[in-house]
Design a protein around this motif. Sequence first.
Motif, short mmCIF file in Angstrom:
data_model
loop_
_atom_site.label_atom_id
_atom_site.label_comp_id
_atom_site.label_asym_id
_atom_site.label_seq_id
_atom_site.Cartn_x
_atom_site.Cartn_y
_atom_site.Cartn_z
N PHE A 125 0.83 -1.20 0.00
CA PHE A 125 0.00 0.00 0.00
C PHE A 125 0.87 1.26 0.00
N VAL A 126 1.90 1.28 0.83
CA VAL A 126 2.79 2.45 0.89
C VAL A 126 3.49 2.64 -0.46
N ALA A 127 3.98 1.56 -1.05
CA ALA A 127 4.67 1.65 -2.35
C ALA A 127 3.72 2.18 -3.43
N GLN A 128 2.49 1.68 -3.45
CA GLN A 128 1.52 2.15 -4.44
C GLN A 128 1.16 3.61 -4.22
N SER A 129 1.04 4.01 -2.98
CA SER A 129 0.74 5.42 -2.67
C SER A 129 1.85 6.33 -3.15
N ARG A 130 3.09 5.92 -2.91
CA ARG A 130 4.23 6.73 -3.37
C ARG A 130 4.22 6.84 -4.89
N ARG A 131 3.96 5.75 -5.56
CA ARG A 131 3.95 5.77 -7.03
C ARG A 131 2.85 6.70 -7.53
N MET A 132 1.67 6.63 -6.91
CA MET A 132 0.57 7.49 -7.32
C MET A 132 0.91 8.96 -7.07
N ASN A 133 1.51 9.26 -5.94
CA ASN A 133 1.88 10.64 -5.63
C ASN A 133 2.89 11.18 -6.63
N LYS A 134 3.87 10.36 -7.02
CA LYS A 134 4.86 10.79 -8.01
C LYS A 134 4.17 11.07 -9.34
#
Length: 92
Positions: A62-71
């Motif tokens: 979830f954290v990795a996906q959130s970071r990718r979406m934010n970028k």
Amino acid sequence: MSLIVSRKEAPKQHLADQLSDDALQNQMNYLLAQMEVAVLYGESLTSEKMIHLSQQLDVYVFVAQSRRMNKHLSVRHALYEHTMKIWREEYE
């Protein structure tokens, strides 16, 4: 987007948020390796241990996906701002 987490998951997510991208990837690989070893030793995919490992992995994913979406959103916002600047210069 709202996120609902239990009291147990919230501290884990907070800790995962603090990790660098490399550390996050390493932790995910470690959990996957633990799951593979457990399966090799006959653990059922529905065993308590496997469920616990899976839940831990979910937090990091979830954290990795959130970071990718934010970028992705940051890049889109920068492109929008650049386009609007050009448009204003051209039509004002």
